[in-house]
Design a protein around this motif. Structure first.
Motif: not given
Length: 306
Positions: A200-203, A205-207, A231-232, A252-253
């Protein structure tokens, strides 16, 4: 001495909410002149000015604040009596306040609950949790949608007549779009995909930067995702629809409510050993002022599946 009318009290309460006569007139669908005349009649009836006027602004004075505290329950009781007598024939103006996320979650159920009242209208008023509860206390809405956490934070600051209807839990889920790299090879009918935290942390995120429920600025912790280290976050937005767009596009995730994941046919990402996060949702209303229609709505929401 002149007697007070309920119509003038309604105008007064609107003027107390709004910054100018024009804004109050717009809310009431009347002319500013009509608002001004109603306020003069009311001031004549109580024998005292109710506002300090600064240009076009209306500022409640001590007399106005005292009357406002008495006027709101009077108007609520009058509204309750009219609706109870007229039943389904009554023209109900149902006002529900709460975070946009919770209004979205319960909008359809609220509409269905009012089907028994064909003359009713439904106003969903976006407001963060504290503001929604404050609107309920002022009488600006009939009920507030909030989480259990918002209620717990108020501690003992809670009117004895307020009641809570439990509307179930809202689980937060990590979500990916069907075109995301994590979805490759996953059957189209699948609702979720198991992944390790390292995957998961290879991708990116949107937040949001603020909590979508209370509005508090929380930066990297705003979405409630546990274990933010490593987390990016590339995309930031406090608009949940924009967050969903980033996820749907596969860019994004995002950590989103389960109902939003289902509504947009997103893929749930199940992370091994992740801590489950959920929020208990409640409808808060004043039992001392609620009419039969609001009690019926609360009961209907209690049994409506989400």
């Amino acid at each position: 001495m002149m007697s007070m009318s309920l119509a003038d009290l309604r105008v007064f309460c609107s003027a107390a909410r709004q910054p100018t006569l024009g804004a109050a007139a717009l809310e009431l669908h009347v002319t500013p002149s009509a608002v001004s005349k109603a306020l003069r009649r009311l001031e004549g009836a109580v024998g005292a000015p109710l506002f300090d006027r600064a240009g076009k602004q209306l500022l409640l004075n001590d007399s106005g604040r005292l009357l406002l505290a008495r006027a709101r329950p009077l108007l609520a009781l009058a509204e309750q009596a009219r609706h109870d007598v007229m039943g389904a024939r009554g023209a109900i103006d149902a006002r529900i306040a709460g975070p946009a996320l919770l209004l979205w979650r319960h909008a359809a159920a609220l509409a269905s609950a009012l089907d028994a009242y064909p003359q009713a209208s439904l106003r969903l008023q976006p407001a963060f949790e504290d503001a929604a509860l404050a609107a309920l206390a002022r009488g600006d809405c009939h009920a507030a949608l909030v989480t259990q956490e918002a209620i717990a934070q108020r501690g003992g600051d809670w009117p004895a007549s307020w009641q809570c209807t439990a509307l179930g839990s809202m689980r937060m889920r990590l979500a990916a779009g069907r075109s995301h790299a994590l979805a490759h090879g996953v059957p189209a009918a699948a609702a979720c995909v198991p992944c390790s935290l390292d995957e998961v942390l290879r991708h990116v995120f949107a937040s949001p930067t603020h909590s979508l429920l209370c509005g508090e600025e929380r930066g990297r912790h705003a979405d409630g995702w546990h274990g933010t280290a490593g987390r990016t976050i590339r995309y930031w937005s406090d608009d949940v629809q924009l967050l969903l767009a980033y996820v749907q596009s596969g860019r994004a995730l995002a950590y989103l409510p389960d109902f939003a994941v289902r509504a947009h046919d997103l893929l749930g990402v199940e992370v091994a050993d992740a801590v489950d996060c959920s929020e208990q949702v409640l409808l808060v209303w004043d039992g001392a002022l609620a009419g039969q229609w609001l009690r019926a709505v609360a009961e209907q929401l209690l049994i409506a599946p989400i």
